[in-house]
Write a protein that holds these residues in place. Structure first.
Motif, PDB file in Angstrom:
ATOM      1  N   PHE A  28     -25.830 -34.123  -9.949  1.00 38.11           N
ATOM      2  CA  PHE A  28     -25.104 -34.829  -9.101  1.00 38.11           C
ATOM      3  C   PHE A  28     -25.840 -35.878  -7.980  1.00 38.11           C
ATOM      4  O   PHE A  28     -25.616 -37.063  -7.915  1.00 38.11           O
ATOM      5  N   SER A  29     -26.689 -35.226  -7.549  1.00 40.21           N
ATOM      6  CA  SER A  29     -27.674 -36.108  -6.666  1.00 40.21           C
ATOM      7  C   SER A  29     -28.615 -37.211  -7.349  1.00 40.21           C
ATOM      8  O   SER A  29     -28.845 -37.968  -6.730  1.00 40.21           O
ATOM      9  N   HIS A  50     -11.612 -43.539  -1.535  1.00 35.72           N
ATOM     10  CA  HIS A  50     -11.271 -42.306  -1.837  1.00 35.72           C
ATOM     11  C   HIS A  50     -11.957 -41.088  -1.586  1.00 35.72           C
ATOM     12  O   HIS A  50     -11.306 -40.034  -1.181  1.00 35.72           O
ATOM     13  N   PHE A  51     -13.223 -41.368  -0.768  1.00 43.78           N
ATOM     14  CA  PHE A  51     -13.895 -40.180  -0.235  1.00 43.78           C
ATOM     15  C   PHE A  51     -14.801 -40.969   0.980  1.00 43.78           C
ATOM     16  O   PHE A  51     -15.356 -41.817   0.764  1.00 43.78           O
ATOM     17  N   PRO A  52     -14.970 -40.185   2.053  1.00 45.16           N
ATOM     18  CA  PRO A  52     -15.556 -40.661   3.274  1.00 45.16           C
ATOM     19  C   PRO A  52     -17.183 -40.435   2.771  1.00 45.16           C
ATOM     20  O   PRO A  52     -17.925 -41.326   3.613  1.00 45.16           O
ATOM     21  N   SER A  53     -17.434 -39.533   2.204  1.00 48.97           N
ATOM     22  CA  SER A  53     -18.989 -39.530   1.680  1.00 48.97           C
ATOM     23  C   SER A  53     -18.920 -38.761   0.361  1.00 48.97           C
ATOM     24  O   SER A  53     -18.285 -38.475  -0.159  1.00 48.97           O
ATOM     25  N   LYS A  54     -20.541 -39.123  -0.074  1.00 49.02           N
ATOM     26  CA  LYS A  54     -20.829 -38.350  -1.487  1.00 49.02           C
ATOM     27  C   LYS A  54     -20.518 -36.969  -1.342  1.00 49.02           C
ATOM     28  O   LYS A  54     -20.398 -36.329  -2.137  1.00 49.02           O
ATOM     29  N   ASP A  55     -20.901 -36.350  -0.204  1.00 52.04           N
ATOM     30  CA  ASP A  55     -20.756 -34.919  -0.076  1.00 52.04           C
ATOM     31  C   ASP A  55     -19.511 -34.539  -0.069  1.00 52.04           C
ATOM     32  O   ASP A  55     -19.043 -33.353  -0.736  1.00 52.04           O
ATOM     33  N   ASP A  56     -18.506 -35.201   0.485  1.00 54.56           N
ATOM     34  CA  ASP A  56     -17.106 -34.821   0.205  1.00 54.56           C
ATOM     35  C   ASP A  56     -16.654 -34.877  -1.233  1.00 54.56           C
ATOM     36  O   ASP A  56     -15.948 -34.060  -1.550  1.00 54.56           O
ATOM     37  N   LEU A  57     -17.203 -36.039  -2.105  1.00 57.49           N
ATOM     38  CA  LEU A  57     -16.829 -35.848  -3.429  1.00 57.49           C
ATOM     39  C   LEU A  57     -17.446 -34.543  -4.078  1.00 57.49           C
ATOM     40  O   LEU A  57     -16.740 -34.062  -4.742  1.00 57.49           O
ATOM     41  N   PHE A  58     -18.714 -34.441  -3.796  1.00 56.78           N
ATOM     42  CA  PHE A  58     -19.332 -33.171  -4.413  1.00 56.78           C
ATOM     43  C   PHE A  58     -18.388 -31.821  -3.947  1.00 56.78           C
ATOM     44  O   PHE A  58     -18.211 -31.001  -5.038  1.00 56.78           O
ATOM     45  N   PRO A 108     -23.900 -22.646 -13.808  1.00 52.95           N
ATOM     46  CA  PRO A 108     -25.230 -23.008 -14.655  1.00 52.95           C
ATOM     47  C   PRO A 108     -25.598 -24.307 -14.256  1.00 52.95           C
ATOM     48  O   PRO A 108     -26.840 -24.497 -14.113  1.00 52.95           O
ATOM     49  N   ALA A 109     -24.896 -25.312 -14.504  1.00 49.61           N
ATOM     50  CA  ALA A 109     -25.184 -26.776 -14.706  1.00 49.61           C
ATOM     51  C   ALA A 109     -25.702 -27.300 -13.155  1.00 49.61           C
ATOM     52  O   ALA A 109     -26.357 -28.221 -12.883  1.00 49.61           O
ATOM     53  N   LEU A 110     -24.700 -26.622 -12.198  1.00 50.46           N
ATOM     54  CA  LEU A 110     -25.006 -27.155 -10.686  1.00 50.46           C
ATOM     55  C   LEU A 110     -25.403 -26.348  -9.916  1.00 50.46           C
ATOM     56  O   LEU A 110     -25.506 -26.633  -8.479  1.00 50.46           O
ATOM     57  N   GLY A 111     -25.597 -25.295 -10.124  1.00 51.83           N
ATOM     58  CA  GLY A 111     -25.924 -24.058  -9.057  1.00 51.83           C
ATOM     59  C   GLY A 111     -26.925 -24.398  -8.328  1.00 51.83           C
ATOM     60  O   GLY A 111     -26.861 -23.991  -7.013  1.00 51.83           O
ATOM     61  N   ALA A 112     -28.056 -24.813  -8.774  1.00 49.63           N
ATOM     62  CA  ALA A 112     -29.152 -25.059  -7.966  1.00 49.63           C
ATOM     63  C   ALA A 112     -28.929 -26.184  -6.961  1.00 49.63           C
ATOM     64  O   ALA A 112     -29.246 -26.239  -5.690  1.00 49.63           O
ATOM     65  N   GLU A 113     -28.218 -27.247  -7.381  1.00 51.92           N
ATOM     66  CA  GLU A 113     -27.490 -28.371  -6.374  1.00 51.92           C
ATOM     67  C   GLU A 113     -26.714 -27.900  -5.501  1.00 51.92           C
ATOM     68  O   GLU A 113     -26.723 -28.135  -4.042  1.00 51.92           O
ATOM     69  N   VAL A 114     -25.637 -27.044  -5.684  1.00 49.73           N
ATOM     70  CA  VAL A 114     -24.799 -26.470  -4.731  1.00 49.73           C
ATOM     71  C   VAL A 114     -25.977 -25.690  -3.772  1.00 49.73           C
ATOM     72  O   VAL A 114     -25.418 -25.684  -2.491  1.00 49.73           O
ATOM     73  N   ALA A 115     -26.709 -24.716  -4.148  1.00 49.81           N
ATOM     74  CA  ALA A 115     -27.342 -24.152  -3.301  1.00 49.81           C
ATOM     75  C   ALA A 115     -28.079 -24.925  -2.212  1.00 49.81           C
ATOM     76  O   ALA A 115     -28.386 -24.681  -1.146  1.00 49.81           O
ATOM     77  N   ARG A 116     -28.428 -26.013  -2.614  1.00 49.33           N
ATOM     78  CA  ARG A 116     -29.123 -26.993  -1.649  1.00 49.33           C
ATOM     79  C   ARG A 116     -28.119 -27.871  -0.908  1.00 49.33           C
ATOM     80  O   ARG A 116     -28.531 -28.738   0.005  1.00 49.33           O
ATOM     81  N   ALA A 117     -26.898 -27.900  -1.039  1.00 51.64           N
ATOM     82  CA  ALA A 117     -25.716 -28.662  -0.723  1.00 51.64           C
ATOM     83  C   ALA A 117     -25.511 -28.450   0.645  1.00 51.64           C
ATOM     84  O   ALA A 117     -25.674 -27.436   0.942  1.00 51.64           O
ATOM     85  N   VAL A 121     -19.646 -27.551   0.455  1.00 47.11           N
ATOM     86  CA  VAL A 121     -19.888 -27.589  -0.790  1.00 47.11           C
ATOM     87  C   VAL A 121     -19.889 -26.068  -1.138  1.00 47.11           C
ATOM     88  O   VAL A 121     -19.249 -25.596  -2.149  1.00 47.11           O
ATOM     89  N   ARG A 122     -21.070 -25.433  -0.398  1.00 47.20           N
ATOM     90  CA  ARG A 122     -21.101 -24.096  -0.604  1.00 47.20           C
ATOM     91  C   ARG A 122     -20.192 -23.175  -0.420  1.00 47.20           C
ATOM     92  O   ARG A 122     -19.967 -22.249  -1.088  1.00 47.20           O
ATOM     93  N   GLU A 123     -19.574 -23.486   0.660  1.00 47.09           N
ATOM     94  CA  GLU A 123     -18.134 -22.529   0.911  1.00 47.09           C
ATOM     95  C   GLU A 123     -17.064 -22.712  -0.238  1.00 47.09           C
ATOM     96  O   GLU A 123     -16.522 -21.962  -0.668  1.00 47.09           O
ATOM     97  N   GLU A 124     -17.115 -24.046  -0.695  1.00 46.43           N
ATOM     98  CA  GLU A 124     -16.069 -24.158  -1.863  1.00 46.43           C
ATOM     99  C   GLU A 124     -16.594 -23.323  -3.190  1.00 46.43           C
ATOM    100  O   GLU A 124     -15.654 -22.659  -3.913  1.00 46.43           O
ATOM    101  N   ALA A 125     -17.838 -23.553  -3.409  1.00 47.49           N
ATOM    102  CA  ALA A 125     -18.418 -22.551  -4.374  1.00 47.49           C
ATOM    103  C   ALA A 125     -18.194 -21.153  -4.341  1.00 47.49           C
ATOM    104  O   ALA A 125     -17.700 -20.489  -5.100  1.00 47.49           O
ATOM    105  N   GLU A 126     -18.395 -20.542  -3.136  1.00 42.27           N
ATOM    106  CA  GLU A 126     -18.151 -19.303  -2.730  1.00 42.27           C
ATOM    107  C   GLU A 126     -16.896 -18.749  -2.992  1.00 42.27           C
ATOM    108  O   GLU A 126     -16.433 -17.810  -3.406  1.00 42.27           O
ATOM    109  N   HIS A 127     -15.951 -19.677  -2.751  1.00 42.46           N
ATOM    110  CA  HIS A 127     -14.426 -19.281  -2.626  1.00 42.46           C
ATOM    111  C   HIS A 127     -14.104 -19.050  -4.183  1.00 42.46           C
ATOM    112  O   HIS A 127     -13.582 -18.151  -4.603  1.00 42.46           O
TER     113      HIS A 127
END
Length: 188
Positions: A28-29, A50-58, A108-117, A121-127
């Motif tokens: 993504f980054s 559509h989105f205020p920022s790229k983080d919001d899109l992520f 597996p594809a985005l896990g490392a990026e989510v961990a640094r996000a 983003v991390r809260e959404e993944a955790e949910h």
């Protein structure tokens, strides 16, 4: 010319879906806003409609991808039996899934990026990961085993994708499927 609310929502959904496939394929980054918008035939400037920022899109990509992931879809409809869980895990740990990250699970594809996000983003993944783990916990009657199996599947796919040769990749997936079979059917 003003577009309808429906058109705007369709464009937003197309952007989320396209961004998810792009992110799972190359990160993504690594892709800028202009590249994400170009993929759906629009200019980079239209992004902010559509989105205020790229983080919001992520955050939205993570929500969309994890709520619709291959590993999560098998938990959606009704009670999840052990047999159905086993079939889902076998489908997850196969060469077709390994070769096509853009169509596969985002974990597996985005896990490392989510961990640094950022935190949202991390809260959404955790949910979504917790929701998946809870369903598996009920099926297995063991919350720790549910986490362990989830981590085993994701880790096996990550390691297999790191390897250069198909025989090594298949060996990793086969070893993981064997481990899961033993974990799900322990000897008396």
């Amino acid at each position: 010319m003003r577009y309808s609310t429906t058109h705007k929502e369709q464009t937003r959904q197309k952007l989320v879906e396209s961004s998810g496939a792009i992110a799972k394929q190359g990160g993504f980054s690594a892709t800028g806003v202009a590249g994400l918008m170009k993929a759906i035939g629009l200019t980079g400037g239209a992004f902010y409609n559509h989105f205020p920022s790229k983080d919001d899109l992520f955050t939205e990509v993570v929500r969309h991808e994890l709520s619709n992931s291959q590993i999560g879809l098998c938990t959606r409809h009704g009670a999840l039996s052990r047999e159905k869980l086993e079939r889902c895990l076998d489908q997850y740990l196969n060469m077709a899934h390994l070769r096509n990250p853009e169509h596969g699970c985002a974990i597996p594809a985005l896990g490392a990026e989510v961990a640094r996000a950022a935190q949202p983003v991390r809260e959404e993944a955790e949910h979504w990961l917790r929701a998946l783990q809870e369903v598996w916990s009920q099926t297995l009657d063991d919350p720790q085993l549910a986490w362990a199996l989830l981590c085993q599947c994701v880790g096996a796919l990550v390691v297999a994708r790191m390897l250069a040769h198909e025989t090594s990749q298949e060996e990793v997936l086969q070893a993981s499927r064997g481990f899961l079979a033993k974990a799900l059917h322990p000897a008396p």
